[in-house]
Each structure stands twice: as structure tokens, then as C-alpha cells.
Design a protein around this motif. Structure first.
Motif, PDB file in Angstrom:
ATOM      1  N   SER A 193       0.816  -1.224   0.000  1.00 20.76           N
ATOM      2  CA  SER A 193       0.000   0.000   0.000  1.00 20.76           C
ATOM      3  C   SER A 193       0.847   1.272   0.000  1.00 20.76           C
ATOM      4  O   SER A 193       0.325   2.360   0.227  1.00 20.76           O
ATOM      5  N   LEU A 194       2.143   1.158  -0.276  1.00 22.39           N
ATOM      6  CA  LEU A 194       3.029   2.318  -0.228  1.00 22.39           C
ATOM      7  C   LEU A 194       3.100   3.036  -1.573  1.00 22.39           C
ATOM      8  O   LEU A 194       3.090   2.405  -2.627  1.00 22.39           O
ATOM      9  N   SER A 195       3.206   4.350  -1.493  1.00 18.74           N
ATOM     10  CA  SER A 195       3.489   5.113  -2.706  1.00 18.74           C
ATOM     11  C   SER A 195       4.963   4.927  -3.049  1.00 18.74           C
ATOM     12  O   SER A 195       5.748   4.446  -2.231  1.00 18.74           O
ATOM     13  N   THR A 196       5.338   5.336  -4.227  1.00 17.22           N
ATOM     14  CA  THR A 196       6.738   5.218  -4.635  1.00 17.22           C
ATOM     15  C   THR A 196       7.646   6.010  -3.704  1.00 17.22           C
ATOM     16  O   THR A 196       8.712   5.530  -3.304  1.00 17.22           O
ATOM     17  N   ALA A 197       7.221   7.202  -3.319  1.00 16.67           N
ATOM     18  CA  ALA A 197       8.030   8.035  -2.418  1.00 16.67           C
ATOM     19  C   ALA A 197       8.177   7.382  -1.044  1.00 16.67           C
ATOM     20  O   ALA A 197       9.267   7.373  -0.457  1.00 16.67           O
ATOM     21  N   ASP A 198       7.063   6.825  -0.514  1.00 18.93           N
ATOM     22  CA  ASP A 198       7.130   6.156   0.789  1.00 18.93           C
ATOM     23  C   ASP A 198       8.011   4.912   0.727  1.00 18.93           C
ATOM     24  O   ASP A 198       8.765   4.625   1.663  1.00 18.93           O
ATOM     25  N   LEU A 199       7.901   4.171  -0.371  1.00 13.03           N
ATOM     26  CA  LEU A 199       8.730   2.982  -0.545  1.00 13.03           C
ATOM     27  C   LEU A 199      10.209   3.366  -0.572  1.00 13.03           C
ATOM     28  O   LEU A 199      11.037   2.736   0.099  1.00 13.03           O
ATOM     29  N   MET A 200      10.560   4.390  -1.303  1.00  7.48           N
ATOM     30  CA  MET A 200      11.953   4.837  -1.366  1.00  7.48           C
ATOM     31  C   MET A 200      12.435   5.313   0.001  1.00  7.48           C
ATOM     32  O   MET A 200      13.566   5.037   0.404  1.00  7.48           O
ATOM     33  N   ALA A 201      11.573   6.001   0.750  1.00 10.15           N
ATOM     34  CA  ALA A 201      11.951   6.463   2.087  1.00 10.15           C
ATOM     35  C   ALA A 201      12.231   5.278   3.004  1.00 10.15           C
ATOM     36  O   ALA A 201      13.202   5.281   3.760  1.00 10.15           O
ATOM     37  N   ARG A 202      11.385   4.243   2.941  1.00  7.69           N
ATOM     38  CA  ARG A 202      11.611   3.047   3.762  1.00  7.69           C
ATOM     39  C   ARG A 202      12.872   2.308   3.352  1.00  7.69           C
ATOM     40  O   ARG A 202      13.613   1.824   4.185  1.00  7.69           O
ATOM     41  N   LEU A 203      13.086   2.183   2.062  1.00  6.81           N
ATOM     42  CA  LEU A 203      14.290   1.509   1.574  1.00  6.81           C
ATOM     43  C   LEU A 203      15.549   2.228   2.038  1.00  6.81           C
ATOM     44  O   LEU A 203      16.526   1.596   2.457  1.00  6.81           O
ATOM     45  N   ASN A 204      15.526   3.550   1.979  1.00  7.66           N
ATOM     46  CA  ASN A 204      16.690   4.330   2.397  1.00  7.66           C
ATOM     47  C   ASN A 204      16.910   4.284   3.903  1.00  7.66           C
ATOM     48  O   ASN A 204      18.046   4.404   4.362  1.00  7.66           O
ATOM     49  N   ALA A 205      15.845   4.118   4.680  1.00  2.65           N
ATOM     50  CA  ALA A 205      15.961   4.093   6.132  1.00  2.65           C
ATOM     51  C   ALA A 205      16.242   2.697   6.686  1.00  2.65           C
ATOM     52  O   ALA A 205      16.665   2.561   7.829  1.00  2.65           O
ATOM     53  N   ALA A 206      16.028   1.669   5.885  1.00  2.02           N
ATOM     54  CA  ALA A 206      16.176   0.296   6.361  1.00  2.02           C
ATOM     55  C   ALA A 206      17.647  -0.062   6.529  1.00  2.02           C
ATOM     56  O   ALA A 206      18.466   0.238   5.672  1.00  2.02           O
ATOM     57  N   PRO A 207      17.983  -0.711   7.660  1.00  6.42           N
ATOM     58  CA  PRO A 207      19.375  -1.125   7.842  1.00  6.42           C
ATOM     59  C   PRO A 207      19.686  -2.314   6.935  1.00  6.42           C
ATOM     60  O   PRO A 207      18.889  -3.233   6.797  1.00  6.42           O
ATOM     61  N   ILE A 208      20.835  -2.270   6.296  1.00  7.90           N
ATOM     62  CA  ILE A 208      21.265  -3.390   5.464  1.00  7.90           C
ATOM     63  C   ILE A 208      22.325  -4.160   6.241  1.00  7.90           C
ATOM     64  O   ILE A 208      23.336  -3.598   6.653  1.00  7.90           O
ATOM     65  N   VAL A 209      22.061  -5.415   6.459  1.00  8.18           N
ATOM     66  CA  VAL A 209      22.978  -6.258   7.207  1.00  8.18           C
ATOM     67  C   VAL A 209      23.621  -7.225   6.223  1.00  8.18           C
ATOM     68  O   VAL A 209      22.944  -8.064   5.637  1.00  8.18           O
ATOM     69  N   ARG A 210      24.912  -7.077   6.045  1.00  4.43           N
ATOM     70  CA  ARG A 210      25.637  -7.891   5.076  1.00  4.43           C
ATOM     71  C   ARG A 210      26.155  -9.169   5.728  1.00  4.43           C
ATOM     72  O   ARG A 210      26.606  -9.158   6.863  1.00  4.43           O
ATOM     73  N   CYS A 211      26.112 -10.245   4.973  1.00 11.73           N
ATOM     74  CA  CYS A 211      26.569 -11.547   5.466  1.00 11.73           C
ATOM     75  C   CYS A 211      28.090 -11.668   5.478  1.00 11.73           C
ATOM     76  O   CYS A 211      28.628 -12.529   6.151  1.00 11.73           O
ATOM     77  N   ASP A 212      28.776 -10.810   4.740  1.00  6.57           N
ATOM     78  CA  ASP A 212      30.231 -10.924   4.643  1.00  6.57           C
ATOM     79  C   ASP A 212      30.974  -9.973   5.585  1.00  6.57           C
ATOM     80  O   ASP A 212      32.189  -9.894   5.558  1.00  6.57           O
ATOM     81  N   GLU A 213      30.249  -9.265   6.437  1.00  7.17           N
ATOM     82  CA  GLU A 213      30.866  -8.377   7.414  1.00  7.17           C
ATOM     83  C   GLU A 213      30.721  -8.965   8.813  1.00  7.17           C
ATOM     84  O   GLU A 213      29.687  -9.537   9.154  1.00  7.17           O
ATOM     85  N   VAL A 214      31.758  -8.819   9.615  1.00  5.91           N
ATOM     86  CA  VAL A 214      31.769  -9.347  10.979  1.00  5.91           C
ATOM     87  C   VAL A 214      31.414  -8.213  11.940  1.00  5.91           C
ATOM     88  O   VAL A 214      32.217  -7.307  12.154  1.00  5.91           O
ATOM     89  N   PRO A 215      30.217  -8.251  12.538  1.00  7.67           N
ATOM     90  CA  PRO A 215      29.838  -7.174  13.442  1.00  7.67           C
ATOM     91  C   PRO A 215      30.427  -7.317  14.851  1.00  7.67           C
ATOM     92  O   PRO A 215      30.514  -6.352  15.594  1.00  7.67           O
ATOM     93  N   TRP A 216      30.841  -8.523  15.221  1.00 11.81           N
ATOM     94  CA  TRP A 216      31.357  -8.798  16.568  1.00 11.81           C
ATOM     95  C   TRP A 216      32.257 -10.023  16.486  1.00 11.81           C
ATOM     96  O   TRP A 216      31.964 -10.974  15.765  1.00 11.81           O
ATOM     97  N   SER A 217      33.354  -9.994  17.236  1.00 13.96           N
ATOM     98  CA  SER A 217      34.220 -11.167  17.307  1.00 13.96           C
ATOM     99  C   SER A 217      34.879 -11.232  18.678  1.00 13.96           C
ATOM    100  O   SER A 217      34.965 -10.228  19.388  1.00 13.96           O
ATOM    101  N   LEU A 218      35.321 -12.417  19.041  1.00 15.80           N
ATOM    102  CA  LEU A 218      36.046 -12.656  20.283  1.00 15.80           C
ATOM    103  C   LEU A 218      37.223 -13.548  19.943  1.00 15.80           C
ATOM    104  O   LEU A 218      37.036 -14.631  19.357  1.00 15.80           O
ATOM    105  N   PHE A 219      38.428 -13.090  20.266  1.00 17.62           N
ATOM    106  CA  PHE A 219      39.663 -13.815  19.932  1.00 17.62           C
ATOM    107  C   PHE A 219      39.788 -14.039  18.432  1.00 17.62           C
ATOM    108  O   PHE A 219      40.296 -15.057  17.982  1.00 17.62           O
ATOM    109  N   GLY A 220      39.276 -13.090  17.642  1.00 22.33           N
ATOM    110  CA  GLY A 220      39.359 -13.181  16.193  1.00 22.33           C
ATOM    111  C   GLY A 220      38.358 -14.133  15.566  1.00 22.33           C
ATOM    112  O   GLY A 220      38.433 -14.413  14.373  1.00 22.33           O
ATOM    113  N   ILE A 221      37.418 -14.629  16.356  1.00 23.09           N
ATOM    114  CA  ILE A 221      36.395 -15.559  15.854  1.00 23.09           C
ATOM    115  C   ILE A 221      35.051 -14.844  15.887  1.00 23.09           C
ATOM    116  O   ILE A 221      34.645 -14.312  16.920  1.00 23.09           O
TER     117      ILE A 221
END
Length: 155
Positions: free
Chosen positions: A104-132
Motif C-alpha cells: 500500500s506504499l506510494s513510490t516516495a514512501d517505498l523509497m523512504a523506507r528503503l533508504n531508512a532500512a538497515p542493510i545487514v551484510r553476510c560478509d561483514e563481521v559485526p562482533w568477534s572474540l579472539f578473532g572468531i
């Protein structure tokens, strides 16, 4: 004192439940999960439920094998994810943005949500302990649970 198959299987299921609780704890602490992180939770959820079934239904061989397979799945997904983080191989090209219902979103609302949404990448390490990374720790602990499930089959 030697544990029975019932006790060993239930212990392995509890281990998966604790790993799952840890994953949700990291999420509550602000570490948003990537798609592979979510996939890794499913085998642990299955193993936790199977562990409960083993406890209440006894150490039935079919349940123990199902628990072992769930732990193997969790281990495989975790090490696959860790390999992506280490750059050993390329993972999926899509990442989750979690933007909700878009019908039910307009194009502008959809773009606003897309721009505000956090993108979580699978190839980035957000936390590690002892290099793991979290995926690496999940793989190591899941490997231990594979051993516990295998031991339950020998009892």
C-alpha cells in the motif's frame, strides 16, 4: 555416573536452546542478524524441540538421529557463513533490509523506507572474540553439539 541416551539428547537440545538464546541476546543488544544468521537459528530451534521430545518420549533412536541431523545442519550453515566472512568463498548476493509490507506504499514512501532500512551484510563481521566471529563460535559450539548427539546414539 554415565548419562542415558535420554539425558544426553536432552542436554544437546538444551545446548541448542542456549545458542539460540545467545543469538536473540545479541539481537536485543543491537546486533541485527543477516539472512544467514537467521538461517542458522532454524536448525537450533529444531534441535531444541527434538531435545524436549527426547526428554519426554525417551531416548528413541529416530529422535536422536533427527537431533544429530539438526546439529549437523547448524554446523554446516555456521561454517559456511564464517567462510563467507573470511572471504574463503562468495555468499548470496542479496541481503535483508526488513522494510515490511510494501503493497500500500506510494513510490516516495517505498523509497523512504528503503533508504531508512538497515542493510545487514553476510560478509561483514559485526562482533568477534579472539578473532572468531559469531558465526565461527556458532560453528564451534554446534560441532560440540554434534558430538553430544552422536554420543547419545551410542548409549
Amino acid at each position: 555416573m554415565e548419562l542415558t541416551a535420554r539425558e544426553t539428547g536432552a542436554l544437546a537440545g538444551l545446548g541448542s536452546a542456549l545458542l539460540l538464546a545467545g543469538a536473540f541476546g545479541f539481537q536485543l543488544a543491537g546486533y541485527a542478524p543477516c539472512p544467514l544468521c537467521i538461517w542458522q537459528r532454524w536448525p537450533h530451534a529444531a534441535a531444541a524441540v527434538i531435545g524436549l521430545a527426547v526428554w519426554f518420549a525417551g531416548g528413541r533412536r529416530a529422535l536422536l538421529i533427527a537431533g544429530l541431523l539438526a546439529a549437523l545442519g547448524a554446523t554446516g550453515l555456521a561454517f559456511y557463513h564464517a567462510g563467507i566472512e573470511l572471504g574463503l568463498w562468495q555468499g548470496a548476493t542479496a541481503c535483508s533490509a526488513g522494510i515490511g509490507d510494501m503493497t500500500s506504499l506510494s513510490t516516495a514512501d517505498l523509497m523512504a523506507r528503503l533508504n531508512a532500512a538497515p542493510i545487514v551484510r553476510c560478509d561483514e563481521v559485526p562482533w568477534s572474540l579472539f578473532g572468531i566471529s559469531m558465526a565461527g563460535w556458532n560453528g564451534l559450539f554446534s560441532s560440540l553439539l554434534v558430538v553430544v548427539w552422536a554420543l547419545s546414539l551410542r548409549r
